[in-house]
Design an enzyme around this catalytic site. Structure first.
Site, short mmCIF file in Angstrom:
data_model
loop_
_atom_site.label_atom_id
_atom_site.label_comp_id
_atom_site.label_asym_id
_atom_site.label_seq_id
_atom_site.Cartn_x
_atom_site.Cartn_y
_atom_site.Cartn_z
N HIS A 104 0.82 -1.14 -0.11
CA HIS A 104 -0.13 -0.02 0.10
C HIS A 104 0.82 1.17 0.12
O HIS A 104 0.62 2.19 -0.57
CB HIS A 104 -0.95 -0.01 1.20
CG HIS A 104 -1.99 -1.04 1.32
ND1 HIS A 104 -2.10 -1.62 2.69
CD2 HIS A 104 -2.91 -1.52 0.77
CE1 HIS A 104 -2.88 -2.79 2.19
NE2 HIS A 104 -3.60 -2.59 1.19
N LYS A 133 -18.41 -6.40 7.56
CA LYS A 133 -17.20 -7.08 7.64
C LYS A 133 -16.33 -7.15 8.76
O LYS A 133 -16.01 -6.17 9.50
CB LYS A 133 -16.48 -6.47 6.45
CG LYS A 133 -15.18 -7.30 5.84
CD LYS A 133 -14.85 -6.86 4.23
CE LYS A 133 -13.45 -7.03 4.02
NZ LYS A 133 -13.21 -6.26 2.71
N ARG A 138 -1.90 -6.37 -8.52
CA ARG A 138 -0.82 -7.43 -8.38
C ARG A 138 -0.73 -8.34 -9.17
O ARG A 138 0.11 -8.94 -9.40
CB ARG A 138 -1.33 -7.84 -6.84
CG ARG A 138 -0.67 -6.98 -5.79
CD ARG A 138 -1.18 -7.72 -4.48
NE ARG A 138 -3.08 -7.28 -4.25
CZ ARG A 138 -3.48 -7.52 -3.54
NH1 ARG A 138 -3.01 -7.81 -2.05
NH2 ARG A 138 -4.82 -7.29 -3.63
N SER A 163 -2.91 -7.95 2.67
CA SER A 163 -3.25 -7.86 4.16
C SER A 163 -3.84 -9.07 4.43
O SER A 163 -3.62 -9.56 5.94
CB SER A 163 -4.53 -6.67 4.22
OG SER A 163 -3.89 -5.48 3.96
P1 ADP Z 1 -9.79 -3.78 -0.58
O1 ADP Z 1 -10.48 -4.40 0.60
O2 ADP Z 1 -10.27 -2.80 -1.13
O3 ADP Z 1 -8.99 -4.49 -1.69
P2 ADP Z 1 -7.00 -3.44 0.62
O4 ADP Z 1 -6.48 -2.78 1.65
O5 ADP Z 1 -6.77 -5.16 0.33
O6 ADP Z 1 -8.68 -3.19 0.27
O7 ADP Z 1 -6.24 -2.98 -0.62
C1 ADP Z 1 -6.12 -1.65 -1.02
C2 ADP Z 1 -5.39 -1.22 -2.46
O8 ADP Z 1 -4.36 -1.47 -2.40
C3 ADP Z 1 -6.11 -2.26 -3.76
O9 ADP Z 1 -6.10 -1.38 -4.61
C4 ADP Z 1 -5.07 -3.30 -3.67
O10 ADP Z 1 -5.07 -3.81 -5.09
C5 ADP Z 1 -3.95 -2.35 -3.43
N1 ADP Z 1 -2.74 -3.26 -2.93
C6 ADP Z 1 -3.03 -4.22 -1.89
N2 ADP Z 1 -1.85 -4.84 -1.48
C7 ADP Z 1 -0.88 -4.52 -2.60
C8 ADP Z 1 0.60 -4.75 -2.99
N3 ADP Z 1 1.06 -5.68 -2.28
N4 ADP Z 1 1.05 -3.98 -3.91
C9 ADP Z 1 0.33 -3.23 -4.61
N5 ADP Z 1 -1.00 -2.90 -4.44
C10 ADP Z 1 -1.65 -3.53 -3.40
#
Ligand code: ADP
Length: 155
Positions: A19, A43, A92, A129
Site C-alpha cells: 500500500h 465485515k 498485483r 493484508s
Molecule cells: P480492498 O479491501 O479494497 O481490496 P486493500 O486494503 O486490500 O483493500 O487494498 C487496497 C488497495 O491496495 C487495492 O487497490 C489493492 O489492489 C492495493 N494493494 C494491496 N496490496 C498491494 C500490494 N502488495 N502491492 C500493490 N498494491 C496493493
C-alpha cells in the site's frame, strides 16, 4: 503542477508496504491524496478502525499531500465529499485486474470518476493484508511486510 485529487480506498487490515509503495509512487501525479479507510459494519476486521487509522497516519506522517479518513459507503461518495476525480488502485495480478476493471467501470458510471492503476512492484506482488493477517495469527514474523512495528499497537 497537477491540482488533481485522488482517493486511495481500502480496508488496510493492516496497511502493508505494498500500500505504502502505491501511494508514494502516485504522489507526483496528484496535489492531494486521500487514503480512505473503509469501515464496513458487516465485515469483521482483525484490527480496529482506530488502530488501522493510526498505522496509516504514522506511515504517511512525513507526506504533507496525504490525508487519511475513515469512510462508510461508496467510494464515489467519498470522492464527491473531498472533491476527487480520481481513484487510485494497485494491481498485483490478473485476478486483481479482472475485479478492479468492473469496479472502475461502475465507478465511472456512477460518477465522473476515473480509476488510475499502478502495477505492484514485482517484489510486492505476493503481499496482501489477508496473508499478513494469516501470518500474524500464526505468530510468524511480518516485520518485512508492514511499515510499522506491531508492538506499537494501541492498547
Ligand atoms: P480492498 O479491501 O479494497 O481490496 P486493500 O486494503 O486490500 O483493500 O487494498 C487496497 C488497495 O491496495 C487495492 O487497490 C489493492 O489492489 C492495493 N494493494 C494491496 N496490496 C498491494 C500490494 N502488495 N502491492 C500493490 N498494491 C496493493
Amino acid at each position: 503542477m497537477s491540482n488533481a485529487i485522488a482517493v486511495f480506498p481500502g480496508t488496510f487490515d493492516p496497511i502493508t508496504i505494498g500500500h505504502v509503495s502505491i501511494v508514494r509512487r502516485a504522489l507526483p501525479l496528484f496535489s492531494r491524496l486521500v487514503v480512505g479507510m473503509g469501515v464496513n459494519t458487516t465485515k469483521k476486521t482483525m484490527f480496529t478502525e482506530a488502530q488501522r487509522i493510526a498505522w496509516i497516519k504514522a506511515a504517511f506522517a512525513n507526506e504533507p499531500k496525504v490525508e487519511v479518513v475513515a469512510f462508510e459507503g461508496l467510494t464515489v461518495d467519498l470522492c464527491k465529499r473531498v472533491g476527487a476525480r480520481f481513484i487510485l488502485r494497485g494491481l498485483r495480478n490478473g485476478t486483481d485486474h479482472d475485479y478492479e476493471r468492473s469496479i472502475a467501470l461502475m465507478n465511472r458510471h456512477l460518477a465522473d470518476v476515473e480509476t488510475v492503476f499502478l502495477p505492484a512492484e514485482p517484489g510486492h506482488a505476493h503481499i496482501s493484508s489477508t496473508i499478513v493477517r494469516e501470518l500474524i495469527a500464526n505468530k510468524a514474523d511480518v516485520s518485512a511486510l508492514i511499515p510499522m512495528d506491531l508492538r506499537t499497537a494501541l492498547p
